[in-house]
Design a protein around this motif. Structure first.
Motif, short mmCIF file in Angstrom:
data_model
loop_
_atom_site.label_atom_id
_atom_site.label_comp_id
_atom_site.label_asym_id
_atom_site.label_seq_id
_atom_site.Cartn_x
_atom_site.Cartn_y
_atom_site.Cartn_z
N ALA A 97 30.28 21.82 41.57
CA ALA A 97 31.70 22.19 41.46
C ALA A 97 31.82 23.69 41.21
O ALA A 97 32.67 24.38 41.79
N ILE A 98 30.96 24.21 40.35
CA ILE A 98 30.98 25.66 40.08
C ILE A 98 30.60 26.43 41.34
O ILE A 98 31.23 27.43 41.69
N SER B 16 31.00 25.59 44.44
CA SER B 16 32.12 25.59 45.39
C SER B 16 33.17 26.61 44.98
O SER B 16 33.72 27.34 45.81
N ALA B 17 33.44 26.66 43.67
CA ALA B 17 34.45 27.61 43.18
C ALA B 17 33.98 29.05 43.39
O ALA B 17 34.77 29.93 43.74
N LEU B 18 32.68 29.28 43.18
CA LEU B 18 32.14 30.63 43.40
C LEU B 18 32.32 31.03 44.86
O LEU B 18 32.72 32.16 45.17
N ALA C 96 34.50 29.85 47.03
CA ALA C 96 35.92 30.06 47.33
C ALA C 96 36.40 31.41 46.78
O ALA C 96 37.10 32.17 47.46
N ALA C 97 35.98 31.70 45.55
CA ALA C 97 36.42 32.96 44.94
C ALA C 97 35.90 34.16 45.73
O ALA C 97 36.61 35.14 45.93
N LEU D 143 38.09 34.65 48.69
CA LEU D 143 39.45 35.10 48.39
C LEU D 143 39.46 36.52 47.82
O LEU D 143 40.37 37.29 48.08
N ILE D 144 38.42 36.83 47.03
CA ILE D 144 38.37 38.14 46.38
C ILE D 144 36.99 38.75 46.69
O ILE D 144 36.06 38.63 45.88
N GLY E 86 33.73 40.66 46.78
CA GLY E 86 33.11 41.51 45.78
C GLY E 86 33.21 40.98 44.36
O GLY E 86 32.63 41.54 43.44
N VAL E 87 33.93 39.88 44.18
CA VAL E 87 34.08 39.34 42.83
C VAL E 87 32.72 38.85 42.31
O VAL E 87 31.90 38.36 43.08
N SER E 88 32.47 39.06 41.02
CA SER E 88 31.20 38.57 40.48
C SER E 88 31.44 37.80 39.18
O SER E 88 32.37 38.09 38.43
N PHE E 89 30.58 36.81 38.99
CA PHE E 89 30.67 35.95 37.80
C PHE E 89 29.30 35.93 37.13
O PHE E 89 28.27 35.92 37.82
N ALA E 90 29.32 35.93 35.81
CA ALA E 90 28.06 35.87 35.07
C ALA E 90 27.61 34.42 34.97
O ALA E 90 27.74 33.77 33.94
N TRP E 91 27.14 33.88 36.08
CA TRP E 91 26.69 32.49 36.07
C TRP E 91 25.47 32.37 36.97
O TRP E 91 25.48 32.82 38.11
N GLU F 111 33.69 38.93 36.25
CA GLU F 111 33.37 40.16 35.53
C GLU F 111 34.23 41.33 36.00
O GLU F 111 34.36 42.32 35.30
N ASN F 112 34.77 41.22 37.21
CA ASN F 112 35.46 42.37 37.77
C ASN F 112 36.79 42.01 38.42
O ASN F 112 37.28 42.72 39.29
N ILE G 236 39.55 23.39 43.54
CA ILE G 236 38.57 23.74 44.58
C ILE G 236 37.68 22.56 44.93
O ILE G 236 37.45 22.27 46.09
#
Lengths: 773, 79
Positions: A13-14, A16-18, A20-21, A24-25, A27-32, B34-35, B70
């Motif tokens: 699930a995470i 898939s969300a990554l 999708a994000a 949509l955005i 260059g977006v980054s998540f600490a995961w 983060e951004n 999602i």
């Protein structure tokens, strides 16, 4: 490290969300960090195109222990680049609905009883033989689908046209894409768009003609929004008959009265001439002019016959014709202000802008569907904005293989895998490849879809085999055709995956293997062919539609024509089918390439997809290379600009039926909902159909949101809940009803009028009365 | 036993409190970008009724500008 199944699902699930994000955005980054696990390694990921709309998004399907357990967007797919819509993300759940059909059934003494599938196949073959013996081969018919895989459609065409020897083969793409086909054929001489989805990365002006793209093609619409985000000059013009989510996202929402798009398109052309925005050099080199018959009728009578007669005309006559379509005159017909018409023309004519026009059912489900397709091509031809990156007209499809199967294989009464049945050369070519007698393939088309059901009603057709479609929800003027199936002496076979209103009228039900439960190929809107392998076993006795056809063909004595083994038949069918298209204008990729790639676009020549047809620099099939394009579908290499007038719809609002009724789809459900209504998340999101009414109309009729409303047309009535100011809003005097819900059969109200050239019905316009129930 | 992921767009002024609140929620896991002003929210609930309650809580949260589902996986206990 091992993780539990729940941890695995959470990670999925995470993930898939990554994805999708990131779409949509950018260059977006998540600490995961994705945990590695032994359990995770049990999942095998395999590619497949999405089962739902015609976009053809690439999916990666996670399979574990013989079950599809996960879906993610395929980042390698040039179509969706890893993004999916809500239907795609939930698509595998459509495999596992509680009421999947697993056993064949036969009607005995009025009741459906389960039987071994062999018994059902035997009975089908016996009934075909008996029907031919008693009523002739043209009393047997097959009705398929744009959801048929390419091998399904090919096997059906070979059986019906090459073996049985009848042209009684149709598919539901007649209801959704036929006007696009006849539009392309009459203007360019060849079917299917010249451009591709990559146009979205080059265009800065997007015209959406009656196309609620944000809901119907959400992934493609996301690509347009992304283009707008990165190129602020980008404009989206929503030209439609009601306000939708697309209108909200557009830079300009322009509403027109139903049917008047014909007049507006001509007015845009008038204005292009007036402002001297015509590309005269392009026009002289690459276009010629034609006019056809007018006042051509609406196909409302049984055995309706029409043949257009193209007549050569010229630029002066065309300019004179356009004088009836000044913006001021058209404002009165369409309700679109002269200022807005001039604005649209200014964008098409701006030499600094790259313009793409998109449409889907709004233009195709139209009693002048061929004409409106022609008219939008006219606009692009006049300004020379066609067949080059970021410029062109583009008809989107609603089904995953409306192009690949119905249009390319040719599963329509007048078509063969290459060419028309009327053409002796095409029949000879087919008979040589199929190794059947030339004389067996009939030279005359029989029935289009509406006429096929009328023939069933009259008794001219006695046997119908329906695969992968749900006509007892989708046929216009539904009651007549449902009653037809119940008449004495009719025998209906339905191949399906779930019970539907169509299986309810069947004499035999065959359980079908769905999508990744068998191997197959689809062809999407942009001429892209996509292959997938069998990933999981079908339930019970379920069998692929291709193999059902082969089993019946063999029982009819056509073993020689269908000699293939079960494990290799798809590869053999592909190899035989692609012989039909072995030329630079339509060459298909070989089987191994399709297995390897996330889809390739035909013409596929020398290992390369052709993204922009007719472009002399990019299309290997072009011969006349002295200009920008070679429209080689026409003998003289020129596209035809058609003089097509505005003509009114066959049924308009009146004193007794004062509202226009428009029908269509919603984001969460796909077509008749037989799959998406079995996916809990999607079903809960939109559990039932509704009627959208303008709030002022509702107030006048004392209707509040959620009230039960009675809709009545001259053909029937339904009770349905009112929807006010929700996801979309029709203008005053119009209502809209989605058709996904079999509990509200809106097609009992619609009219079976069609475009006389394409024979595609108009589901967007008929007259109804609205009352509080 | 539903597992659902969402993209959640917080109101700028409520970002910090929303993150703290959701992180403390027994059925939510939050991964903030983060951004960018977006969170991934994953709900892991024991049954459909709890899932519905959590979803309603999220949908009605005043600190959220937009919530987009999602991915959803619903496995009933008998499965």
């Amino acid at each position: 490290m091992t993780i539990s199944r729940r941890e695995f699902l959470k990670n999925l699930a995470i993930g898939s969300a990554l994805t999708a994000a990131s779409q949509l955005i950018p260059g977006v980054s998540f600490a995961w960090e994705k945990p590695t696990s032994q359990h995770g390694s049990d999942i095998t990921w395999k590619k497949a195109p999405c089962r739902f709309c015609g976009t053809g998004c690439g999916l990666l399907i996670g399979v574990s222990e013989g079950r599809a357990v996960a879906v993610k967007g395929d980042p390698q797919s040039a179509v969706n680049k890893g993004l999916l819509c809500v239907k795609g993300y939930h698509s595998i759940q459509a495999l596992y609905g509680e009421d999947r059909l697993k056993k064949a059934m036969i009607r005995k003494n009025g009741q459906m009883v389960e039987v071994p599938i062999k018994e059902a196949l035997d009975l089908i073959a016996q009934k075909i033989k008996e029907t031919i013996q008693s009523h002739g081969k043209d009393a047997v018919s097959m009705y398929g689908s744009g959801q048929w895989t390419i091998p399904d459609g090919y096997a059906a065409s070979k059986l019906m046209k090459g073996c049985i020897g009848t042209n009684n083969l149709e598919a539901n793409a007649r209801l959704c894409m036929a006007s696009a086909v006849t539009g392309f054929m009459t203007t360019f001489g060849l079917d299917e768009p010249m451009g591709c989805y990559e146009d979205m990365d080059h265009a800065d002006t997007f015209f959406l003609w009656g196309n609620n793209m944000s809901e119907m093609h959400p992934v493609l619409f996301s690509r347009i929004l992304e283009r707008k985000r990165t190129h602020p000059r980008t404009l989206i013009i929503d030209f439609a008959t009601r306000s939708t989510r697309t209108s909200v996202a557009a830079d300009r929402s322009i509403l027109f009265r139903p049917q008047s798009d014909l007049a507006v398109a001509n007015a845009i052309c008038y204005e292009l001439f007036r402002t001297q925005r015509i590309d005269l050099s392009f026009l002289q080199k690459h276009c010629s002019f034609r006019k056809g018959k007018t006042q051509i009728g609406y196909g409302l009578q049984d055995k309706f016959a029409f043949q257009d007669t193209p007549e050569i005309t010229n630029l002066d006559e065309y300019k004179k014709f356009l004088e009836d379509y000044t913006p001021e005159k058209v404002e009165k017909i369409s309700g679109v202000s002269a200022e807005d018409i001039r604005y649209m023309a200014s964008l098409y004519g701006d030499p600094t802008r790259n313009v793409v026009s998109y449409w889907c059912m709004g233009m195709n489900q139209h009693t002048r569907g061929t004409w409106i397709n022609n008219l939008v091509y006219n606009i692009h031809l006049l300004v020379g904005k066609i067949s080059r990156p970021g410029n062109g007209p583009f008809s989107l499809t609603g089904q995953p293989s409306a192009c690949g199967t119905v249009r390319e294989v040719g599963t329509l009464t007048h078509k063969l895998p290459k060419g028309m049945v009327m053409d002796p050369k095409a029949r000879k070519f087919a008979s040589d490849i199929w190794k059947v007698p030339y004389s067996r393939i009939p030279a005359k088309p029989t029935y289009d879809t509406v006429e096929m059901f009328r023939a069933l009603d009259r008794g001219d057709i006695r046997f119908m085999w329906i695969q992968t479609t749900n006509p007892m929800v989708t046929m216009p003027n539904l009651r007549r055709y449902r009653d037809a199936t119940k008449k004495q002496g009719r025998f209906i076979v339905v191949s399906e995956i779930y019970p539907t209103p169509t299986t309810a009228i069947a004499d035999v039900i065959l359980p079908s293997a769905m999508w990744i439960e068998r191997e197959g190929m689809f062809g999407n809107s942009e001429r892209r062919t996509q292959h997938w392998e069998k990933m999981v076993n079908p339930p019970g006795d379920a069998m692929s539609d291709t193999w059902q056809i082969i089993e019946v063909a063999r029982r009819l004595g056509f073993t020689k024509e269908f000699p293939w083994s079960e494990d290799k038949h798809i590869e053999h069918i592909w190899n035989e089918y692609t012989r039909f298209h072995d030329n630079p204008a339509h060459r298909m990729a070989d089987y191994e390439t399709l297995k390897r790639e996330s889809g390739v676009i035909w013409p596929y020549v020398n290992g390369r997809s052709t993204q922009w047809r007719y472009n002399t620099q990019l299309d290997p099939a072009t011969k006349r290379r002295n200009g920008a394009v070679d429209f080689y579908g026409k003998p003289e290499g020129k596209a035809w600009i058609w003089l097509r007038p505005y003509e009114a719809a066959p049924e308009e609002p009146s004193k007794d039926y004062p509202f226009w009724l428009n029908t269509g789809r919603v984001l969460e459900h796909w077509h008749t909902g037989s799959m998406t209504r079995r996916i809990p998340t999607l079903h809960q999101a939109v559990p039932a159909s509704y009627v959208e009414i303008h709030p002022l109309d509702a107030k006048r009729l004392n209707i509040r949101h959620g009230d039960k409303v009675k809709l009545t047309s001259p053909r029937g009535s339904i009770l349905i809940n009112a929807s006010l100011n929700q996801r979309a809003c029709p203008p005053l005097g119009q209502v809209f009803v989605p058709f996904f819900d079999e509990n509200y059969l809106i097609n009992e109200l619609t009219l079976d009028a069609y475009c006389p050239i394409s024979r595609q019905p108009d589901y967007k316009k008929c007259a109804v009365r609205v009352e509080r129930a | 036993m539903p597992v659902i992921s969402y993209l959640a767009y917080p109101e700028k002024q409520h970002r910090a409190t929303l993150l703290a609140e959701l992180s403390a929620h027994p059925y939510c896991e939050v991964i903030p970008a983060e951004n960018a002003d977006v969170f991934i929210v994953v709900t892991d609930t024991p049954d459909r009724q709890t899932d519905e309650t959590v979803r309603t809580y999220l949908e009605q949260h005043h600190g959220l500008l937009c919530l987009a589902m999602i991915h959803g996986q619903v496995e009933d206990p008998q499965e």
